[in-house]
Every structure is written in C-alpha cells, then in structure tokens.
Design a protein around this motif. Structure first.
Motif, PDB file in Angstrom:
ATOM      1  N   ARG A  90      -2.889   4.564 -16.150  1.00 29.04           N
ATOM      2  CA  ARG A  90      -2.343   5.583 -15.256  1.00 29.04           C
ATOM      3  C   ARG A  90      -1.046   6.164 -15.814  1.00 29.04           C
ATOM      4  NH1 ARG A  90      -1.994   5.269  -8.680  1.00 29.04           N
ATOM      5  NH2 ARG A  90      -4.102   4.570  -9.083  1.00 29.04           N
ATOM      6  N   THR A  93      -1.788   8.446 -18.904  1.00 34.00           N
ATOM      7  CA  THR A  93      -2.636   9.631 -18.765  1.00 34.00           C
ATOM      8  C   THR A  93      -2.401  10.425 -17.484  1.00 34.00           C
ATOM      9  OG1 THR A  93      -4.408   8.449 -17.614  1.00 34.00           O
ATOM     10  CG2 THR A  93      -4.449   8.411 -20.028  1.00 34.00           C
ATOM     11  N   GLU A  95      -4.034   9.816 -14.858  1.00 34.31           N
ATOM     12  CA  GLU A  95      -5.289   9.769 -14.112  1.00 34.31           C
ATOM     13  C   GLU A  95      -5.198   8.757 -12.977  1.00 34.31           C
ATOM     14  OE1 GLU A  95      -8.423   8.936 -16.838  1.00 34.31           O
ATOM     15  OE2 GLU A  95      -8.083  10.747 -18.028  1.00 34.31           O
ATOM     16  N   LYS A  96      -5.622   9.174 -11.776  1.00 30.63           N
ATOM     17  CA  LYS A  96      -5.615   8.303 -10.613  1.00 30.63           C
ATOM     18  C   LYS A  96      -6.654   8.812  -9.631  1.00 30.63           C
ATOM     19  CE  LYS A  96      -2.375   8.919  -7.539  1.00 30.63           C
ATOM     20  NZ  LYS A  96      -1.079   8.951  -6.835  1.00 30.63           N
TER      21      LYS A  96
END
Length: 236
Positions: A90, A93, A95-96
C-alpha cells in the motif's frame, strides 16, 4: 506543538503526526501530508536539532495522509522508513480497497479537503524503500518503539508504544475527530477496510500502559488506552 517533555505534534486536529525528541536522537511517527515538511523544519529549529538527528520514521499504516513527507525525508536525509509488512504494498503503490465513505457533513468534509490541498496532499509521493516490521517487535530507535498489530483500518495498521514518551500512537485505529462529520470524541475512524476487525483490535490497545493516546486525526487523548478503547466501543 509541544504536548509533554520529549513529545511534540506536527499538524493539527485535522491531520497529525508526532516527533519524539530524546538525547540519543529523534523518532517520528507518521508523516502527515507533504506540506507538514515545513512543520517538521520549524519544530526542529525550535528544538535546536538538525535533520540528521532523526533516526527513523515509523508509519502506523500506508494511507496517503500519513506518509506525506516520508519519501522526501528518506531521499534527502537517508532516514529509514518502517511499516508493517502487510501495508508495504500500500505504501509503495497507493493501492487500497474502496470502502464506503459513510456519513459526512458538508462543512467538515470541505474543510478536510481544503486542508489537504493547502498541505499539498495532491502531491504525495509513495515510499519506494521501506523496512518492514512485525507485531511485538521493538525497534532500535530512540525511545525503543514497540510495535502493536492493530489490523482493521488496514491489514498492516499498527499502534506504536514509546514508553519514554509515556505515549501510544494509534494512527487510524481510532479517531477523536471524524474528518467527514466533524464529530469529536473517541470513535471508529472512517475509511476502515474491516470495521469489525478494527474494533476487535482495540483489545490490544487496552492492554498498553500509557498516559497519552495520540491519533492521526483529532485531539490528543490524555488518559489511559483502556478508557479510550472502551469509549470507542461504546460509540461504535
């Protein structure tokens, strides 16, 4: 803002991170938003400490409003960045999973967004080089931070207990000011991946001995972790 001997807050009740100032060096917990770099510089100047005195930055989790100046600190001062292994992807990047926004009021929501823009939240850089930590680990940093796994808000959410500051830093394991509604007082944080798991993790916080409980959003809590954990449960 000085809270107690050795203990300082960067930012405010909207977004906060923390600085622990000890003779052997400085430990940071969370990095707020990119614009909090100036808050960091100002606090160091007030303390008469150079940037090189910072020995490490411990992230309570990998969300963007907690990693703000982390990459800059690492690239400019070679400060190591620590995060739980479950949030390493996380933080690298961004991203979640998408989570429901939940209740919101226009004023507090716009205030949160405006503060984020003012503090350069749209320019947050992901952290490319991190050192991973695990539950129960004691870090070789000033204050000997103890890592407490608090999964729920994110898989790798942690609390950081620093006995030398008589404080436990909880990130978004709970909040004392809801950034979307403006409601104050101990309560679950918004944008939590697994709310049921986050509430269960409060049992781990309640076992900690400290006089300060310090969230990433909201006013510092002067009192026991057990009491604030019970208050969050009561309001959940």
């Amino acid at each position: 803002m000085k809270l107690a001997p050795h203990l300082h807050r960067l930012g405010n009740d909207i977004v906060a991170s923390y600085l622990i100032d000890l003779p052997e060096g400085i430990t940071l917990v969370d990095a707020g938003l990119p614009g909090h770099w100036n808050d960091l510089q100002r606090t160091l100047a007030e303390l008469g400490r150079p940037l090189s005195d910072i020995r490490g930055l411990v992230l309570t989790h990998g969300d963007s409003d907690h990693i703000g100046f982390a990459e800059r600190l690492h690239s400019e001062a070679d400060v190591p960045i620590f995060i739980h292994s479950a949030d390493a992807h996380r933080v690298r990047t961004g991203e979640k999973p998408k989570t429901p926004m939940g209740p919101a009021r226009v004023g507090p929501l716009l205030g949160f967004l405006a503060y984020g823009v003012r503090k350069k939240g749209l320019r947050t850089r992901h952290v490319t080089d991190v050192m991973t930590v695990a539950d129960g680990e004691v870090l070789d940093l000033p204050g000997s931070p103890v890592i407490i796994g608090m999964p729920g808000h994110s898989p790798g959410s942690i609390a950081v207990h620093i006995p030398a500051a008589d404080a436990v830093f909880v990130g978004d394991a709970l909040t004392t000011r809801h950034v979307l509604t403006g409601q104050v007082g101990p309560q679950p944080a918004p944008f939590t991946d697994e709310p049921t798991e986050a509430i269960a993790s409060l049992d781990r916080l309640a076992a900690v001995s400290a006089s300060w409980v310090l969230p990433g959003h909201g006013a510092p809590w002067r009192g026991s972790p057990a009491d604030i954990a019970a208050a969050v449960r009561a309001g959940s």
